[in-house]
Design a protein around this motif. Structure first.
Motif, PDB file in Angstrom:
ATOM      1  N   GLU A  22       0.772  -0.980  -0.093  1.00 37.86           N
ATOM      2  CA  GLU A  22       0.102  -0.115  -0.103  1.00 37.86           C
ATOM      3  C   GLU A  22       0.756   1.595   0.319  1.00 37.86           C
ATOM      4  N   GLN A  23       1.964   1.187   0.558  1.00 43.28           N
ATOM      5  CA  GLN A  23       2.854   1.868   0.723  1.00 43.28           C
ATOM      6  C   GLN A  23       3.544   2.997  -0.877  1.00 43.28           C
ATOM      7  N   THR A  24       3.855   1.846  -1.266  1.00 42.64           N
ATOM      8  CA  THR A  24       4.485   1.368  -2.490  1.00 42.64           C
ATOM      9  C   THR A  24       3.347   2.355  -3.363  1.00 42.64           C
ATOM     10  N   ARG A  25       2.049   1.311  -3.009  1.00 44.03           N
ATOM     11  CA  ARG A  25       1.112   2.222  -4.124  1.00 44.03           C
ATOM     12  C   ARG A  25       0.826   3.717  -3.909  1.00 44.03           C
ATOM     13  N   ILE A  26       0.502   4.008  -2.670  1.00 45.19           N
ATOM     14  CA  ILE A  26       1.203   5.222  -2.895  1.00 45.19           C
ATOM     15  C   ILE A  26       2.001   6.923  -2.935  1.00 45.19           C
ATOM     16  N   GLN A  27       3.286   6.068  -3.263  1.00 39.59           N
ATOM     17  CA  GLN A  27       4.282   6.916  -3.294  1.00 39.59           C
ATOM     18  C   GLN A  27       4.264   7.062  -4.434  1.00 39.59           C
ATOM     19  N   THR A  28       3.805   5.867  -5.202  1.00 43.82           N
ATOM     20  CA  THR A  28       4.044   5.211  -6.663  1.00 43.82           C
ATOM     21  C   THR A  28       2.541   7.085  -7.449  1.00 43.82           C
ATOM     22  N   ARG A  29       1.446   7.115  -6.627  1.00 50.00           N
ATOM     23  CA  ARG A  29       0.104   7.883  -6.970  1.00 50.00           C
ATOM     24  C   ARG A  29       1.172   9.176  -6.898  1.00 50.00           C
ATOM     25  N   LEU A  30       1.509   9.455  -5.069  1.00 51.18           N
ATOM     26  CA  LEU A  30       2.394  10.228  -5.349  1.00 51.18           C
ATOM     27  C   LEU A  30       3.063  11.287  -6.240  1.00 51.18           C
ATOM     28  N   GLU A  31       4.171  10.289  -7.200  1.00 53.53           N
ATOM     29  CA  GLU A  31       4.840  11.446  -7.629  1.00 53.53           C
ATOM     30  C   GLU A  31       4.092  10.953  -9.516  1.00 53.53           C
ATOM     31  N   ILE A  32       3.462  10.315  -9.747  1.00 56.95           N
ATOM     32  CA  ILE A  32       2.902  10.661 -10.450  1.00 56.95           C
ATOM     33  C   ILE A  32       1.840  12.347 -10.442  1.00 56.95           C
TER      34      ILE A  32
END
Length: 113
Positions: A22-32
């Protein structure tokens, strides 16, 4: 009791793995989102506007558009004027035109050629 501790340990391990995903998904969304924001800011600046002034510019453009709409509406007749002009038009009678259609000779050979 050892079985309970093993189950609890496995559950915690599973929960930890899910949290990491979940943390990885959130970080990816933040970068996008950051990338999209940067592109939007660049696009706004390329169009000659400052992002911080965008609300003001939008309000000004909306006011200009409302003014143009008002000007256009001033050139158009009102709905009540249009309705009155239609009521005054005596040349248009649907019953007369349907009677005239009945008198038309549809089997005229010259018309088909």
């Amino acid at each position: 009791m050892a079985v309970d501790q093993e189950k609890r340990f496995k559950d915690l391990k599973k929960h930890l793995a899910e949290s990491k995903q979940e943390q990885t998904r959130i970080q990816t969304r933040l970068e996008i989102a950051k990338k999209n924001r940067k592109e939007a800011v660049s696009d706004i600046k390329a169009r000659g506007y400052e992002p911080k002034e965008l609300k003001t510019v939008i309000a000004e453009k909306k006011a200009e558009l409302d003014s143009v709409y008002s000007e256009i509406e001033s050139y158009l007749p009102g709905a009540d004027q249009v309705a009155a002009s239609v009521e005054e038009d005596d040349d248009f009678d649907t019953e007369e035109s349907s009677e005239e259609d009945d008198d038309f000779d549809y089997e005229d050979d010259d018309v088909r050629d």
